[in-house]
Design a protein around this motif. Structure first.
Motif, short mmCIF file in Angstrom:
data_model
loop_
_atom_site.label_atom_id
_atom_site.label_comp_id
_atom_site.label_asym_id
_atom_site.label_seq_id
_atom_site.Cartn_x
_atom_site.Cartn_y
_atom_site.Cartn_z
N UNK A 1 1.74 5.74 4.65
CA UNK A 1 1.83 5.73 3.20
C UNK A 1 1.39 7.02 2.56
N UNK A 2 1.10 6.88 1.28
CA UNK A 2 0.78 8.02 0.43
C UNK A 2 -0.68 8.43 0.61
N UNK A 3 -0.95 9.66 1.06
CA UNK A 3 -2.34 10.08 1.23
C UNK A 3 -3.12 10.09 -0.09
N UNK A 4 -2.41 10.05 -1.21
CA UNK A 4 -3.06 10.03 -2.54
C UNK A 4 -2.98 8.64 -3.19
N UNK A 5 -2.74 7.63 -2.38
CA UNK A 5 -2.48 6.30 -2.95
C UNK A 5 -3.67 5.79 -3.77
N UNK A 6 -3.37 5.12 -4.87
CA UNK A 6 -4.41 4.42 -5.64
C UNK A 6 -4.75 3.08 -4.99
N UNK A 7 -3.79 2.56 -4.24
CA UNK A 7 -3.92 1.21 -3.70
C UNK A 7 -3.76 1.22 -2.18
N UNK A 8 -4.69 0.55 -1.51
CA UNK A 8 -4.65 0.52 -0.03
C UNK A 8 -4.73 -0.93 0.43
N UNK A 9 -3.84 -1.30 1.33
CA UNK A 9 -3.85 -2.64 1.94
C UNK A 9 -4.43 -2.54 3.34
N UNK A 10 -5.30 -3.49 3.67
CA UNK A 10 -5.95 -3.45 4.98
C UNK A 10 -5.71 -4.77 5.72
N UNK A 11 -5.03 -4.66 6.84
CA UNK A 11 -4.78 -5.84 7.68
C UNK A 11 -5.72 -5.84 8.86
N UNK A 12 -5.44 -6.76 9.81
CA UNK A 12 -6.39 -6.87 10.93
C UNK A 12 -6.03 -5.98 12.11
N UNK A 13 -4.82 -6.11 12.62
CA UNK A 13 -4.47 -5.38 13.84
C UNK A 13 -2.95 -5.39 14.01
N UNK A 14 -2.42 -4.41 14.71
CA UNK A 14 -0.97 -4.41 14.95
C UNK A 14 -0.55 -5.60 15.80
N UNK B 1 -11.09 3.57 10.18
CA UNK B 1 -10.61 3.10 8.89
C UNK B 1 -11.48 3.67 7.76
N UNK B 2 -12.79 3.71 8.00
CA UNK B 2 -13.69 4.26 6.97
C UNK B 2 -13.30 5.71 6.67
N UNK B 3 -12.97 6.45 7.71
CA UNK B 3 -12.56 7.84 7.52
C UNK B 3 -11.25 7.91 6.74
N UNK B 4 -10.32 7.00 7.06
CA UNK B 4 -9.06 6.97 6.30
C UNK B 4 -9.34 6.71 4.82
N UNK B 5 -10.26 5.78 4.55
CA UNK B 5 -10.59 5.45 3.15
C UNK B 5 -11.21 6.68 2.47
N UNK B 6 -12.11 7.38 3.21
CA UNK B 6 -12.76 8.56 2.62
C UNK B 6 -11.73 9.64 2.29
N UNK B 7 -10.70 9.74 3.12
CA UNK B 7 -9.69 10.78 2.88
C UNK B 7 -8.76 10.37 1.73
N UNK B 8 -8.24 9.16 1.80
CA UNK B 8 -7.25 8.72 0.79
C UNK B 8 -7.92 8.49 -0.57
N UNK B 9 -9.14 7.96 -0.54
CA UNK B 9 -9.88 7.63 -1.77
C UNK B 9 -9.08 6.74 -2.72
N UNK B 10 -8.67 5.57 -2.23
CA UNK B 10 -7.93 4.67 -3.12
C UNK B 10 -8.84 4.17 -4.24
#
Ligand code: URA
Length: 256
Positions: free
Chosen positions: A82-95, A162-171
Motif C-alpha cells: 500500500x501507500x507508505x503515506x497512508x492515513x489508514x492502516x489495516x492489520x490482519x493476523x497472518x498470511x 509491524x511496529x517498525x512499519x507503523x513507525x515508518x508509515x505513521x497512519x
C-alpha cells in the motif's frame, strides 16, 4: 546518529580537558576542535524516504528465521502493501495460502472482501496500507486444508516488524481485524462482540477493532455486515472524511 554524536562529544570533551590541562598528547589545536564540532552536520545521515525504509525492512523480514519452522515452510514472506503515506492502516493476523503464494497480504477471498470494504469507504486499495502481524504463513501439516491461527510466540517474534512499519508509515488511524490481531497487538483475548466498535490505542495511534473479513464470509447476514460498517463509519469520522447519506445507510434494513 545520536550515538555517534554523543561518542564524538565525549572525544571532544576529553581533548579539551587534555588541552586545557597543558597535556602534550594527543595534540588538539583550537582549530581541530572547532572542526570536530562541525562533524555531525557534515556527516548527517542522508534522509531516506519512507519507501526506502520500508524496502530495507522488507529485506530484514525476508531473511528472518526467528521462527525456524515458518522460515522453512513458507513460500515467501508477506511484508505489507500500500501507500507508505497512508492515513489508514489495516492489520490482519497472518498470511493464508493465497497470500503465501502471491507474497501480498489479503489477496484471497477474505482479502477481496476487505478490498470491497476499503472501496466502499471511499478509498482505493492502494491508498491505504495493509499488513499482518505475522509475515509468514503459519505452517500446516502436509496436505491439511485451511489455515491455523498464529501462536502467541510467533506473533511476539514478528510484532517488532509491524511496529517498525507503523513507525515508518505513521497512519492516523489503524484497524485491527479479528480477535487474533487484537491479541497480537494489545495482548488480551476477548470476544469480538465485546471488542468491536471500540477505540483502543497502539503505538500512540487510534486503533479500531472490527471483525475479520473471513467472519463476514461465514456470517453473511446484513446485520453482521452492518456491524463492520458501523465500525468503518467511526474510522471515517475519526479521519475527518466526508460520509455520504448513502454510505451512512449501508446494510440498514429498508424502512417500511
Ligand atoms: N487473513 C489475514 O489475517 N491476513 C491475510 O493476509 C489474509 C487472510
Amino acid at each position: 546518529m545520536d550515538e555517534f554524536q554523543s561518542a564524538l562529544g565525549v572525544v571532544i570533551d576529553r581533548l579539551e580537558e587534555i588541552r586545557d590541562g597543558g597535556g602534550r598528547w594527543p595534540r588538539a589545536s583550537r582549530e581541530v576542535l572547532a572542526l570536530l564540532q562541525q562533524v555531525p552536520s557534515r556527516v548527517s545521515a542522508p534522509v531516506r524516504s519512507k519507501t526506502e525504509r520500508l524496502e530495507e525492512l522488507r529485506t530484514l523480514v525476508r531473511a528472518c528465521d526467528l521462527c525456524p519452522h515458518l522460515a522453512q515452510s513458507r513460500t515467501q514472506t508477506v511484508f505489507g502493501v500500500g501507500n507508505p503515506d497512508a492515513d489508514l492502516m489495516f492489520i490482519g493476523e497472518a498470511p493464508g495460502a493465497d497470500e503465501d503464494r502471491q507474497g501480498e497480504p489479503f489477496v484471497g477471498r477474505a482479502g477481496q472482501l476487505l478490498t470491497k470494504i476499503i472501496e466502499t469507504m471511499g478509498f482505493r486499495r492502494d491508498e491505504v496500507y495493509i499488513a499482518n502481524i505475522l509475515k509468514s504463513r503459519p505452517d500446516m501439516p502436509a496436505g491439511a486444508p485451511g489455515n491455523r491461527p498464529p501462536t502467541a510466540e510467533e506473533m511476539k517474534n514478528c510484532l517488532p516488524f509491524l511496529i517498525e512499519q507503523i513507525k515508518i508509515v505513521q497512519p492516523k488511524v489503524m484497524v485491527a481485524l479479528g480477535a487474533t490481531a487484537v491479541e497480537g497487538l494489545l495482548g488480551f483475548r476477548g470476544t469480538m462482540s465485546k471488542l468491536r466498535g471500540n477505540w483502543h490505542s497502539f503505538q500512540d495511534t487510534p486503533l479500531m477493532i472490527t471483525f475479520h473479513p473471513s467472519y463476514l464470509l461465514r456470517n453473511q447476514a446484513p446485520a453482521e455486515k452492518r456491524k463492520v460498517w458501523e465500525d468503518m463509519l467511526l474510522v471515517l469520522e475519526k479521519l475527518g472524511r466526508p460520509i455520504t447519506p448513502k454510505q451512512r445507510n449501508y446494510f440498514l434494513p429498508a424502512s417500511a
